[in-house]
Each structure stands twice: as C-alpha cells, then as structure tokens.
Design a protein around this motif. Structure first.
Motif, PDB file in Angstrom:
ATOM      1  N   ARG A  39      40.362  43.658  63.328  1.00 18.83           N
ATOM      2  CA  ARG A  39      40.141  45.002  62.795  1.00 18.83           C
ATOM      3  C   ARG A  39      39.356  44.917  61.486  1.00 18.83           C
ATOM      4  O   ARG A  39      39.786  44.276  60.537  1.00 18.83           O
ATOM      5  N   LEU A  40      38.228  45.606  61.477  1.00 20.93           N
ATOM      6  CA  LEU A  40      37.327  45.566  60.316  1.00 20.93           C
ATOM      7  C   LEU A  40      37.443  46.842  59.485  1.00 20.93           C
ATOM      8  O   LEU A  40      37.471  47.935  60.034  1.00 20.93           O
ATOM      9  N   THR A  41      37.514  46.681  58.166  1.00 20.80           N
ATOM     10  CA  THR A  41      37.293  47.830  57.278  1.00 20.80           C
ATOM     11  C   THR A  41      36.080  47.557  56.408  1.00 20.80           C
ATOM     12  O   THR A  41      36.046  46.557  55.690  1.00 20.80           O
ATOM     13  N   VAL A  42      35.092  48.409  56.525  1.00 22.54           N
ATOM     14  CA  VAL A  42      33.921  48.320  55.648  1.00 22.54           C
ATOM     15  C   VAL A  42      34.274  49.090  54.374  1.00 22.54           C
ATOM     16  O   VAL A  42      34.565  50.286  54.430  1.00 22.54           O
ATOM     17  N   VAL A  43      34.308  48.382  53.250  1.00 23.23           N
ATOM     18  CA  VAL A  43      34.692  49.025  51.979  1.00 23.23           C
ATOM     19  C   VAL A  43      33.444  49.234  51.134  1.00 23.23           C
ATOM     20  O   VAL A  43      32.713  48.279  50.841  1.00 23.23           O
ATOM     21  N   ILE A  44      33.199  50.482  50.762  1.00 20.71           N
ATOM     22  CA  ILE A  44      31.975  50.822  50.020  1.00 20.71           C
ATOM     23  C   ILE A  44      32.338  51.364  48.632  1.00 20.71           C
ATOM     24  O   ILE A  44      32.946  52.431  48.529  1.00 20.71           O
ATOM     25  N   PRO A  45      31.998  50.622  47.564  1.00 21.24           N
ATOM     26  CA  PRO A  45      32.253  51.131  46.214  1.00 21.24           C
ATOM     27  C   PRO A  45      31.239  52.214  45.905  1.00 21.24           C
ATOM     28  O   PRO A  45      30.073  52.081  46.254  1.00 21.24           O
ATOM     29  N   TYR A  46      31.693  53.281  45.256  1.00 31.12           N
ATOM     30  CA  TYR A  46      30.847  54.462  45.271  1.00 31.12           C
ATOM     31  C   TYR A  46      31.062  55.358  44.053  1.00 31.12           C
ATOM     32  O   TYR A  46      32.202  55.575  43.636  1.00 31.12           O
ATOM     33  N   MET A  71      40.471  47.306  49.312  1.00 28.18           N
ATOM     34  CA  MET A  71      41.106  46.240  50.099  1.00 28.18           C
ATOM     35  C   MET A  71      42.611  46.431  50.139  1.00 28.18           C
ATOM     36  O   MET A  71      43.254  46.210  51.165  1.00 28.18           O
ATOM     37  N   HIS A  72      43.182  46.856  49.023  1.00 29.50           N
ATOM     38  CA  HIS A  72      44.618  47.088  48.977  1.00 29.50           C
ATOM     39  C   HIS A  72      45.000  48.271  49.857  1.00 29.50           C
ATOM     40  O   HIS A  72      45.920  48.205  50.672  1.00 29.50           O
ATOM     41  N   TYR A  73      44.256  49.340  49.729  1.00 28.02           N
ATOM     42  CA  TYR A  73      44.531  50.574  50.474  1.00 28.02           C
ATOM     43  C   TYR A  73      44.454  50.345  51.985  1.00 28.02           C
ATOM     44  O   TYR A  73      45.247  50.867  52.754  1.00 28.02           O
ATOM     45  N   GLN A 133      42.802  37.680  49.752  1.00 29.72           N
ATOM     46  CA  GLN A 133      44.059  37.634  49.006  1.00 29.72           C
ATOM     47  C   GLN A 133      44.250  36.286  48.326  1.00 29.72           C
ATOM     48  O   GLN A 133      44.739  36.204  47.199  1.00 29.72           O
ATOM     49  N   ALA A 134      43.845  35.220  48.994  1.00 24.09           N
ATOM     50  CA  ALA A 134      43.960  33.896  48.378  1.00 24.09           C
ATOM     51  C   ALA A 134      43.116  33.800  47.108  1.00 24.09           C
ATOM     52  O   ALA A 134      43.499  33.140  46.145  1.00 24.09           O
ATOM     53  N   ALA A 135      41.959  34.463  47.117  1.00 19.09           N
ATOM     54  CA  ALA A 135      41.110  34.462  45.915  1.00 19.09           C
ATOM     55  C   ALA A 135      41.585  35.507  44.907  1.00 19.09           C
ATOM     56  O   ALA A 135      41.039  35.609  43.817  1.00 19.09           O
ATOM     57  N   ASN A 136      42.581  36.279  45.298  1.00 20.21           N
ATOM     58  CA  ASN A 136      43.073  37.421  44.509  1.00 20.21           C
ATOM     59  C   ASN A 136      41.966  38.449  44.240  1.00 20.21           C
ATOM     60  O   ASN A 136      41.909  39.046  43.166  1.00 20.21           O
ATOM     61  N   GLY A 137      41.113  38.660  45.209  1.00 22.67           N
ATOM     62  CA  GLY A 137      40.095  39.700  45.124  1.00 22.67           C
ATOM     63  C   GLY A 137      39.152  39.530  43.955  1.00 22.67           C
ATOM     64  O   GLY A 137      38.875  38.409  43.521  1.00 22.67           O
ATOM     65  N   TYR A 138      38.680  40.628  43.458  1.00 22.66           N
ATOM     66  CA  TYR A 138      37.764  40.634  42.319  1.00 22.66           C
ATOM     67  C   TYR A 138      38.545  40.679  41.017  1.00 22.66           C
ATOM     68  O   TYR A 138      39.698  41.130  40.984  1.00 22.66           O
ATOM     69  N   SER A 139      37.903  40.263  39.949  1.00 25.90           N
ATOM     70  CA  SER A 139      38.450  40.514  38.620  1.00 25.90           C
ATOM     71  C   SER A 139      38.365  42.011  38.337  1.00 25.90           C
ATOM     72  O   SER A 139      37.435  42.676  38.771  1.00 25.90           O
ATOM     73  N   ASN A 140      39.345  42.531  37.608  1.00 28.68           N
ATOM     74  CA  ASN A 140      39.320  43.958  37.249  1.00 28.68           C
ATOM     75  C   ASN A 140      38.601  44.209  35.935  1.00 28.68           C
ATOM     76  O   ASN A 140      38.533  45.336  35.471  1.00 28.68           O
ATOM     77  N   GLU A 141      38.095  43.175  35.332  1.00 31.40           N
ATOM     78  CA  GLU A 141      37.642  43.287  33.940  1.00 31.40           C
ATOM     79  C   GLU A 141      36.134  43.354  33.762  1.00 31.40           C
ATOM     80  O   GLU A 141      35.643  43.212  32.650  1.00 31.40           O
ATOM     81  N   TYR A 142      35.378  43.508  34.824  1.00 33.09           N
ATOM     82  CA  TYR A 142      33.923  43.637  34.684  1.00 33.09           C
ATOM     83  C   TYR A 142      33.531  45.102  34.726  1.00 33.09           C
ATOM     84  O   TYR A 142      33.527  45.712  35.793  1.00 33.09           O
ATOM     85  N   ASP A 146      43.037  32.518  34.671  1.00 37.66           N
ATOM     86  CA  ASP A 146      43.696  32.221  35.938  1.00 37.66           C
ATOM     87  C   ASP A 146      43.500  33.407  36.878  1.00 37.66           C
ATOM     88  O   ASP A 146      43.953  34.514  36.571  1.00 37.66           O
ATOM     89  N   PRO A 147      42.806  33.193  38.006  1.00 38.05           N
ATOM     90  CA  PRO A 147      42.578  34.305  38.926  1.00 38.05           C
ATOM     91  C   PRO A 147      43.878  35.000  39.344  1.00 38.05           C
ATOM     92  O   PRO A 147      43.870  36.194  39.639  1.00 38.05           O
ATOM     93  N   ALA A 148      44.970  34.266  39.357  1.00 38.73           N
ATOM     94  CA  ALA A 148      46.232  34.877  39.798  1.00 38.73           C
ATOM     95  C   ALA A 148      46.723  35.946  38.830  1.00 38.73           C
ATOM     96  O   ALA A 148      47.566  36.763  39.177  1.00 38.73           O
ATOM     97  N   GLU A 149      46.182  35.948  37.614  1.00 43.16           N
ATOM     98  CA  GLU A 149      46.665  36.921  36.629  1.00 43.16           C
ATOM     99  C   GLU A 149      45.769  38.141  36.492  1.00 43.16           C
ATOM    100  O   GLU A 149      46.014  39.000  35.651  1.00 43.16           O
ATOM    101  N   ASP A 150      44.707  38.192  37.251  1.00 44.20           N
ATOM    102  CA  ASP A 150      43.802  39.339  37.166  1.00 44.20           C
ATOM    103  C   ASP A 150      43.095  39.499  38.502  1.00 44.20           C
ATOM    104  O   ASP A 150      42.293  38.657  38.868  1.00 44.20           O
ATOM    105  N   GLY A 151      43.414  40.555  39.224  1.00 48.80           N
ATOM    106  CA  GLY A 151      42.742  40.757  40.501  1.00 48.80           C
ATOM    107  C   GLY A 151      43.471  41.752  41.371  1.00 48.80           C
ATOM    108  O   GLY A 151      44.099  42.697  40.876  1.00 48.80           O
ATOM    109  N   LEU A 152      43.380  41.485  42.666  1.00 51.05           N
ATOM    110  CA  LEU A 152      43.992  42.346  43.679  1.00 51.05           C
ATOM    111  C   LEU A 152      45.462  42.634  43.368  1.00 51.05           C
ATOM    112  O   LEU A 152      45.936  43.741  43.545  1.00 51.05           O
ATOM    113  N   ASN A 153      46.184  41.627  42.900  1.00 51.27           N
ATOM    114  CA  ASN A 153      47.631  41.828  42.713  1.00 51.27           C
ATOM    115  C   ASN A 153      47.980  42.503  41.386  1.00 51.27           C
ATOM    116  O   ASN A 153      49.137  42.809  41.150  1.00 51.27           O
ATOM    117  N   THR A 154      46.998  42.735  40.518  1.00 53.69           N
ATOM    118  CA  THR A 154      47.347  43.362  39.241  1.00 53.69           C
ATOM    119  C   THR A 154      46.705  44.732  39.051  1.00 53.69           C
ATOM    120  O   THR A 154      47.000  45.403  38.076  1.00 53.69           O
TER     121      THR A 154
END
Ligand code: UDP
Ligand code: MN
Length: 305
Positions: free
Chosen positions: A76-83, A131-133, A194-203, A270-278
C-alpha cells in the motif's frame, strides 16, 4: 529507540574536511557501490561525495549496507506531498500523477499535507506529519514535491530507498542534479523511514533537510538508489515565490541549515531525538476533492511548539 554513532565523533576529529572539499575525487577512489547496478537502470546514490565525511563514507562502503534493489507487489502506497500556496502546481501535477499510479496498477492514496499560513515553511515537518498520519494505511511512502511532474517514473515498492528523479526537464536551476541529490520524489518503505526516524524537524525555510534525510538513511544502514531513467518535469515557480525563495537563500539561513547537517554527520546530533517520533502536530482541517477522486486527501496541519 536510541542510537548513537560514536564512530562519527571520533572520525570527525581527524580532519580531512579541507581536502575533501577541494579534492573530492581523491577521497575514496572508485566507489564499489557503483557495481551494484540493478537491471542497468537502478544505481546506488554515491556516497563518495564532498558532503559525507571521508571516514564515515569509508566505513559505510565497507559495511553491510550493500544490498540489491528489488520491487515488491501488493504493497500500500501513500504519496505524501508537502504543500503551501502552490495550487497551480497541484493542479498540474495531480492528473498526471494519478494516471501514472493507475497505469502501474498500484494500491495508492495521495495525501497533501498543507502547512498553515504564517511562519517559515518546514518541509521535513510536513513529510513527518504525513508519514505519521498515513502510517496505519501504508506499507511505503513516496515523498513527492508538488512541482515535480512525472514523465518516466516507477512508483512500485522498492526494497531500499529509491529516488525516482534523475533527468529534470525545464529545470530552472543552473546546476543539474548530481548523483548524491536525494529529493524531488523518493520512495521509502515505512519501516525504513521509521528506522531513520524520518526527517529532522529543525530545518526551517529552504534547503538541506533532504541531505539530512539521506544521511539518516545511511546511518540506519540503508543503501539509497536512484532510477537512471526517472524523468520529471520541473514546474517553474511564479515570480512572487521566487522572491521568497531568494530571501531564504540568505547566508545566515543557509549557514544555520548547513551547520545542523554537519552536526549530524559529526555524530553530535542523535537522529533518535529529533524526527518522526518527536514531531507534535494537530490536523486542523481535512478535505477531499471531487476532481481527484476518493484516493485523494488533503490535511492542513499546525505544529505545536
Ligand atoms: N513547498 C510548498 N510551498 C512553498 C515552498 C515549498 O509547497 O512555499 C513544497 C513543494 O512541494 C515544493 C517543495 O516544498 O515542491 C520544495 O520546495 P521548492 O520547490 O521551493 O524547492 P526546490 O525544488 O527549488 O529545492
Ligand atoms: Mn522544486
């Protein structure tokens, strides 16, 4: 989840950065990853480039990341478009994208994630929110810019992260995309994102979040590929957005984003402290579209904090 990369800290101290910058081809010799070409069409994204500190690149080259690319069916594919504020791009993209997805007989949905107005744009956060949604309903994502219209593109589910874009038609940017670029339209399996913890939220604003994501995937020991035949049309920005974009090129802004990226590479972040999970966000509006059919959804999000 907690991952640290002590090797990166140790190796960053040894230097080489000056040499790497001015003489990148001397760094690694021939890149053995390039022999992993699949069907003459899919090529590993080179890690022998000036963006990656040399000892880390060497370590990755010698490590377990060398895995071939295959495609899976029934995912199952979800195309995610930032907009934000790109209605005219979305209108051009959607019919072509939907036709491609149908033609390839994929099980797909398209999710446009819109950032509420005001404040700087944050592409990483929007992709994380999307990705979370969509996580429950997806096996893999295609993280897709709204201004990239597919001409030749394979949206099937890849076993390793895959950049679908190679040739860009009508590109306004002077520099052609080099082989280490990892943006535009990128397919990645849910567990890998998820393993990469998505993108950084800080850019914030324009630039560098895509390199950061590429490095996060590498740090998660994933080998990224690109499609040699992937061809997209790059839609031009209207004049008012070019002005906005140029102001985001301000030296101070770019320096901040570059500094963050280099902190990541030196193992100080540390990618685990900033990303998809935070990421904390609220969906403030959801809508469908009569034009684009039931597989289309648009959400507007507000970031908390
Ligand atoms: N974007 C957007 N609104 C903006 C800026 C960016 O929707 O004001 C999204 C859009 O999906 C776009 C992507 O972010 O394709 C990348 O931005 P842009 O095209 O400006 O960057 P470039 O492709 O020039 O690096
Ligand atoms: Mn663009």
């Amino acid at each position: 989840m907690s991952v640290t990369y002590p090797f990166a800290q140790r190796e960053a101290r040894r230097g080489w950065r000056w040499l790497n910058r001015w003489w990148p081809s001397a760094r690694l010799g021939t890149d053995p990853l390039q022999q992993l070409r699949v069907d003459g069409r899919y090529v590993p994204v080179s890690i022998a480039n000036w963006k990656l500190i040399r000892p880390m690149a060497r370590r990755l080259l010698g490590s377990r990341i060398a895995r071939p690319l295959t495609f899976a069916a029934d995912c199952r594919l979800t195309v995610v478009i930032p907009y934000r504020d790109r209605e005219y791009h979305l209108r051009q993209l959607m019919p072509v994208l939907l036709a491609k997805l149908q033609e390839q007989q994929l099980n797909y949905r398209v999710l446009v994630v819109e950032q509420e107005s005001g404040g700087k744009f944050n592409r990483g956060r929007l992709l994380n929110a999307g990705m979370h949604y969509a996580a429950e309903a997806s096996d893999y994502y295609c993280l897709h810019d709204v201004d990239a219209v597919p001409i030749v593109a394979n949206y099937a589910c890849p076993s390793q992260p895959l950049r679908l874009v190679n040739k860009l038609i009508g590109s306004q940017s002077k520099s052609q995309h080099t082989d280490y670029y990892f943006s535009g339209a990128v397919s990645v399996r849910k567990e890998q994102a998820q393993a990469a913890n998505g993108y950084s939220n800080e850019y914030w604003g324009w630039g560098k979040e895509d390199d950061d994501f590429f490095f996060r995937l590498l740090l998660a020991e994933l080998l990224c590929y690109y499609d040699l035949e992937g061809t997209y049309e790059d839609l031009p920005n209207p004049p008012h957005q070019q002005v906005q974009r140029r102001s985001l090129w301000s030296p101070a802004h770019l320096r901040r984003n570059r500094q963050r990226r280099s902190l990541l590479l030196r193992g100080l972040l540390d990618p685990a402290e900033d990303g998809l999970n935070t990421l904390r966000y609220d969906v403030i509006e959801r809508s469908g579209s009569a034009d684009y059919g039931p597989a289309f959804e648009k959400i507007r999000v507000r970031f908390r904090d």
